[in-house]
Design a protein around this motif. Structure first.
Motif, PDB file in Angstrom:
ATOM      1  N   GLN A 458       0.843  -1.197   0.000  1.00 50.71           N
ATOM      2  CA  GLN A 458       0.000   0.000   0.000  1.00 50.71           C
ATOM      3  C   GLN A 458       0.877   1.245   0.000  1.00 50.71           C
ATOM      4  O   GLN A 458       1.884   1.309   0.706  1.00 50.71           O
ATOM      5  CB  GLN A 458      -0.909   0.001   1.226  1.00 50.71           C
ATOM      6  N   TYR A 459       0.450   2.246  -0.768  1.00 52.90           N
ATOM      7  CA  TYR A 459       1.285   3.419  -1.007  1.00 52.90           C
ATOM      8  C   TYR A 459       0.930   4.530  -0.031  1.00 52.90           C
ATOM      9  O   TYR A 459      -0.203   5.019  -0.002  1.00 52.90           O
ATOM     10  CB  TYR A 459       1.091   3.881  -2.446  1.00 52.90           C
ATOM     11  N   LEU A 460       1.909   4.928   0.762  1.00 50.10           N
ATOM     12  CA  LEU A 460       1.699   5.960   1.776  1.00 50.10           C
ATOM     13  C   LEU A 460       1.230   7.275   1.162  1.00 50.10           C
ATOM     14  O   LEU A 460       0.410   7.989   1.754  1.00 50.10           O
ATOM     15  CB  LEU A 460       3.001   6.175   2.562  1.00 50.10           C
ATOM     16  N   LEU A 461       1.736   7.599  -0.016  1.00 49.55           N
ATOM     17  CA  LEU A 461       1.349   8.855  -0.663  1.00 49.55           C
ATOM     18  C   LEU A 461      -0.163   8.907  -0.891  1.00 49.55           C
ATOM     19  O   LEU A 461      -0.802   9.940  -0.667  1.00 49.55           O
ATOM     20  CB  LEU A 461       2.092   9.015  -1.992  1.00 49.55           C
ATOM     21  N   ASN A 462      -0.751   7.790  -1.312  1.00 48.39           N
ATOM     22  CA  ASN A 462      -2.201   7.735  -1.509  1.00 48.39           C
ATOM     23  C   ASN A 462      -2.953   7.875  -0.188  1.00 48.39           C
ATOM     24  O   ASN A 462      -3.984   8.546  -0.113  1.00 48.39           O
ATOM     25  CB  ASN A 462      -2.594   6.419  -2.185  1.00 48.39           C
ATOM     26  N   THR A 463      -2.440   7.231   0.843  1.00 47.18           N
ATOM     27  CA  THR A 463      -3.078   7.320   2.161  1.00 47.18           C
ATOM     28  C   THR A 463      -3.117   8.763   2.648  1.00 47.18           C
ATOM     29  O   THR A 463      -4.134   9.235   3.159  1.00 47.18           O
ATOM     30  CB  THR A 463      -2.319   6.443   3.177  1.00 47.18           C
ATOM     31  N   LEU A 464      -2.004   9.475   2.471  1.00 47.58           N
ATOM     32  CA  LEU A 464      -1.926  10.866   2.919  1.00 47.58           C
ATOM     33  C   LEU A 464      -2.801  11.784   2.065  1.00 47.58           C
ATOM     34  O   LEU A 464      -3.480  12.673   2.584  1.00 47.58           O
ATOM     35  CB  LEU A 464      -0.472  11.345   2.880  1.00 47.58           C
ATOM     36  N   LYS A 465      -2.793  11.567   0.759  1.00 48.91           N
ATOM     37  CA  LYS A 465      -3.575  12.418  -0.143  1.00 48.91           C
ATOM     38  C   LYS A 465      -5.075  12.191   0.028  1.00 48.91           C
ATOM     39  O   LYS A 465      -5.861  13.142   0.074  1.00 48.91           O
ATOM     40  CB  LYS A 465      -3.186  12.132  -1.600  1.00 48.91           C
ATOM     41  N   ASP A 466      -5.468  10.920   0.102  1.00 46.17           N
ATOM     42  CA  ASP A 466      -6.888  10.565   0.126  1.00 46.17           C
ATOM     43  C   ASP A 466      -7.474  10.530   1.533  1.00 46.17           C
ATOM     44  O   ASP A 466      -8.668  10.262   1.700  1.00 46.17           O
ATOM     45  CB  ASP A 466      -7.095   9.201  -0.538  1.00 46.17           C
ATOM     46  N   LEU A 467      -6.626  10.764   2.542  1.00 45.83           N
ATOM     47  CA  LEU A 467      -7.054  10.744   3.945  1.00 45.83           C
ATOM     48  C   LEU A 467      -7.685   9.401   4.329  1.00 45.83           C
ATOM     49  O   LEU A 467      -8.642   9.338   5.102  1.00 45.83           O
ATOM     50  CB  LEU A 467      -8.048  11.881   4.224  1.00 45.83           C
ATOM     51  N   THR A 468      -7.140   8.323   3.782  1.00 45.45           N
ATOM     52  CA  THR A 468      -7.694   6.989   4.047  1.00 45.45           C
ATOM     53  C   THR A 468      -7.115   6.423   5.342  1.00 45.45           C
ATOM     54  O   THR A 468      -6.299   5.501   5.332  1.00 45.45           O
ATOM     55  CB  THR A 468      -7.414   6.043   2.862  1.00 45.45           C
ATOM     56  N   PHE A 469      -7.564   7.002   6.449  1.00 43.12           N
ATOM     57  CA  PHE A 469      -7.091   6.549   7.757  1.00 43.12           C
ATOM     58  C   PHE A 469      -7.551   5.124   8.059  1.00 43.12           C
ATOM     59  O   PHE A 469      -7.005   4.458   8.941  1.00 43.12           O
ATOM     60  CB  PHE A 469      -7.573   7.495   8.859  1.00 43.12           C
ATOM     61  N   LEU A 482       8.100   5.270  -1.636  1.00 42.86           N
ATOM     62  CA  LEU A 482       9.238   4.768  -2.410  1.00 42.86           C
ATOM     63  C   LEU A 482      10.548   5.182  -1.746  1.00 42.86           C
ATOM     64  O   LEU A 482      11.497   4.392  -1.649  1.00 42.86           O
ATOM     65  CB  LEU A 482       9.178   5.294  -3.845  1.00 42.86           C
ATOM     66  N   ILE A 483      10.603   6.415  -1.265  1.00 34.47           N
ATOM     67  CA  ILE A 483      11.831   6.918  -0.639  1.00 34.47           C
ATOM     68  C   ILE A 483      12.195   6.095   0.591  1.00 34.47           C
ATOM     69  O   ILE A 483      13.361   5.740   0.796  1.00 34.47           O
ATOM     70  CB  ILE A 483      11.677   8.410  -0.285  1.00 34.47           C
ATOM     71  N   GLY A 506      -6.698   0.402  -2.709  1.00 31.61           N
ATOM     72  CA  GLY A 506      -6.927   1.844  -2.743  1.00 31.61           C
ATOM     73  C   GLY A 506      -5.723   2.648  -3.179  1.00 31.61           C
ATOM     74  O   GLY A 506      -5.673   3.866  -2.978  1.00 31.61           O
ATOM     75  N   GLY A 507      -4.752   1.988  -3.782  1.00 30.16           N
ATOM     76  CA  GLY A 507      -3.541   2.667  -4.252  1.00 30.16           C
ATOM     77  C   GLY A 507      -2.294   2.056  -3.653  1.00 30.16           C
ATOM     78  O   GLY A 507      -2.054   2.178  -2.456  1.00 30.16           O
ATOM     79  N   SER A 508      -1.511   1.362  -4.478  1.00 27.02           N
ATOM     80  CA  SER A 508      -0.286   0.698  -4.014  1.00 27.02           C
ATOM     81  C   SER A 508       0.851   1.004  -4.984  1.00 27.02           C
ATOM     82  O   SER A 508       0.645   1.612  -6.039  1.00 27.02           O
ATOM     83  CB  SER A 508      -0.497  -0.819  -3.927  1.00 27.02           C
TER      84      SER A 508
END
Length: 551
Positions: A458-469, A482-483, A506-508
């Motif tokens: 799962q991609y952290l960037l998507n979690t932060l952008k989409d607020l998928t807590f 990735l970093i 939901g985005g990986s």
């Protein structure tokens, strides 16, 4: 008072007649102290005292204001003044034994600060580090500015494995400065019904401030010394009556849970100075439904921390992996989209890595019910192996003719697993592992010299952008960008040479990894790094904004 108010607003102080008028001044808090002192002295009655401490000119007061706020202007005028002022003697009050504790300089500084526009933390409990540090060969000076004066300092020594507090203060704001060690702080708002219990760590050199009517508990994982900075009463005889009221927030069983499962260091780089992103209170384990309505539900803290050194995000509490994964209820093959995802992935891998049906050896770590390996088997690949810790899923996979080893990928199990894999797959496994370094070590031990490791997570960037807590739950120990993945694999002289976004969970992201210094990095990696840096994946402020929007 007027000068302090004007100075706090970056105004102009007018000095009539050049500010030469004399003033006799005394800090207000010393006035209150003197009233109390006189009231307690039975031998003093029907007397008059001059209560003054400093005799200064108006200009001297203005210069003190300028000292603490250089932005203000001092304007001298030629206006007449009615008199040059006067001074008063405080000898009489001093002879009676009264002592002044506060000085003009500090009082003006405090008033300017109090009247200034302040950013006041809204958290019921917040931690901050020292500011304006001075470091030289002798050591370090770290400054902590307090929001209010104090009249009592308690020096408190706490042993490893003990608990303090389990109470709240009806009126006082508590301030504690850790000089040695660290503790886990647990707190809860008592004024709002059903408010969650929140956890975080307070480290050496940090100041923690707790608001009134907030129940709080300190759990000590190591020997710790801290200063309790008090304004007001804190008499031991009045404990439970006035200043402090007992409220058990953490019992012995919860203390043992926190001490055994709290993660104080970064799983990726070992950094111990982690920062809290968000705490979602105490929550039950996902997928573990109760059999009876009156059955007790086990709850665990659900808190995400951020590492400023390698940019890893991780849960603070690591629930025992055997408890969560030994009998795993979720089967990946029930999802049609997941089945289709792995069918497409297998076709892609066969083409990209030129895999041979007879010779190529493929391992899937955390293989669940074999959903990622089945497409290879359907295409005629014979040499495949799943590694799955859940006994029920491994049994199901073997029943369906997908060879699966039942166990965690750990050093003790390496001798039981065939080595020299051409391709190792790990789909969302890097989110589910508390023993990241051991798992990575084992993967590279199983991989052939020219083999590749492909990870989906799962991609952290998507979690932060989409607020998928809702992606935050106990099975997901880690949250990757990735970093942060690059920083992790650099420890093994392994390079992420290709990266791509995928739609699962939901985005990986899917990353391709090889060992060796001559591995060529593709543009996809560089482009994604640039996108992450632009978004602010390395900045703690980004994670603070995520927390604010979710809570």
């Amino acid at each position: 008072n007027l000068f302090s108010k004007i100075a706090s607003q970056n105004g102009t102080l007018k000095l009539f007649a050049g500010g030469k008028q004399i003033k006799s001044l005394v800090p207000l808090i010393d006035v209150a102290r003197c009233f109390k002192y006189m009231e307690e002295r039975e031998d003093i009655s029907s007397e008059i005292f001059n209560l003054t401490k400093d005799t200064v000119t108006v200009k001297e007061v203005a210069e003190i204001c300028k000292k603490y706020n250089p932005k203000i202007s001092l304007k001298e005028t030629n206006d007449e003044i009615p008199n040059l002022g006067f001074s008063l003697s405080n000898n009489k009050v001093l002879k009676k034994g009264f002592k002044f504790l506060y000085n003009l300089d500090e009082s003006i500084k405090e008033m300017i600060y109090k009247w200034s526009k302040l950013i006041i933390p809204k958290d019921l409990e917040h931690v901050r580090k020292g500011e304006k540090e001075f470091i030289d060969k002798r050591g370090k000076i770290s400054n902590h500015e307090l929001p209010e004066p104090i009249n009592l300092i308690g020096l408190i020594d706490s042993k490893k494995g003990t608990v303090r507090a389990n109470h709240y203060h009806p009126i006082q704001e508590q301030k504690c400065l850790v000089t040695k060690g660290q503790f886990i702080s647990v707190y809860q708002d008592l004024l709002n019904k059903n408010s969650p219990k929140i956890t975080h760590v307070v480290n050496e050199g940090e100041l923690i401030v707790t608001k009134p009517n907030t129940a709080h508990t300190m759990v000590f994982p190591k020997d710790t010394i801290f200063l309790n900075l008090v304004r007001g009463e804190r008499e031991h005889d009045n404990y439970g009556v006035t200043h402090t009221i007992r409220h058990v927030l953490v019992d012995d069983s919860e203390k043992d849970l926190l001490l055994s499962s709290y993660k104080f260091d970064c799983r990726s780089c070992g950094n111990t100075k982690l920062k809290r992103v968000v705490s979602l209170g105490y929550q039950p384990l996902a997928n573990n439904l109760l059999n009876k309505k009156d059955e007790k539900c086990e709850l665990y803290p659900l808190e995400v921390n951020f590492c400023e050194k390698c940019f890893n995000c991780q849960l603070s509490v690591a629930v025992n992996s055997k408890k969560m994964f030994s009998n795993y209820l979720y089967t990946s093959s029930t999802s049609r989209s997941f089945r289709e995802h792995f069918i497409k992935a297998s076709t892609k891998y066969i083409k990209d890595f030129k895999l041979n049906k007879k010779k190529s050896y493929i391992i899937d770590v955390g293989s669940n019910d074999g959903v990622a390996l089945k497409p290879f088997i359907d295409l005629g690949f014979k040499n495949v192996l799943g590694i799955e810790p859940a006994k029920n899923l491994a049994k199901l996979s073997n029943k369906n003719k997908i060879k699966t080893f039942n166990g965690f990928l750990e050093k003790v199990n390496l001798r039981k697993i065939k080595k020299n894999a051409d391709l190792i797959l790990a789909s969302n496994v890097f989110a589910h592992s508390d023993k990241l370094k051991e798992m990575a070590y084992c993967m590279f031990k199983l991989l052939s010299k020219n083999g590749s490791l492909v990870i989906e997570v799962q991609y952290l960037l998507n979690t932060l952008k989409d607020l998928t807590f809702d992606n935050i739950y106990h099975e997901h120990y880690n949250y990757w960008s990735l970093i942060s993945l690059i920083n992790f694999f650099n420890q093994y002289d392994a390079k992420i040479y290709k990266a791509e976004k995928i739609n699962t969970h939901g985005g990986s992201i899917r990353v391709y990894i090889k060992k060796g210094k001559k591995v060529k990095i593709e543009n996809s990696v560089k482009a994604l790094i640039k996108e992450e840096e632009k978004f602010g994946i390395k900045k703690y402020k980004t994670y603070q904004e995520f927390a604010k929007k979710n809570i």
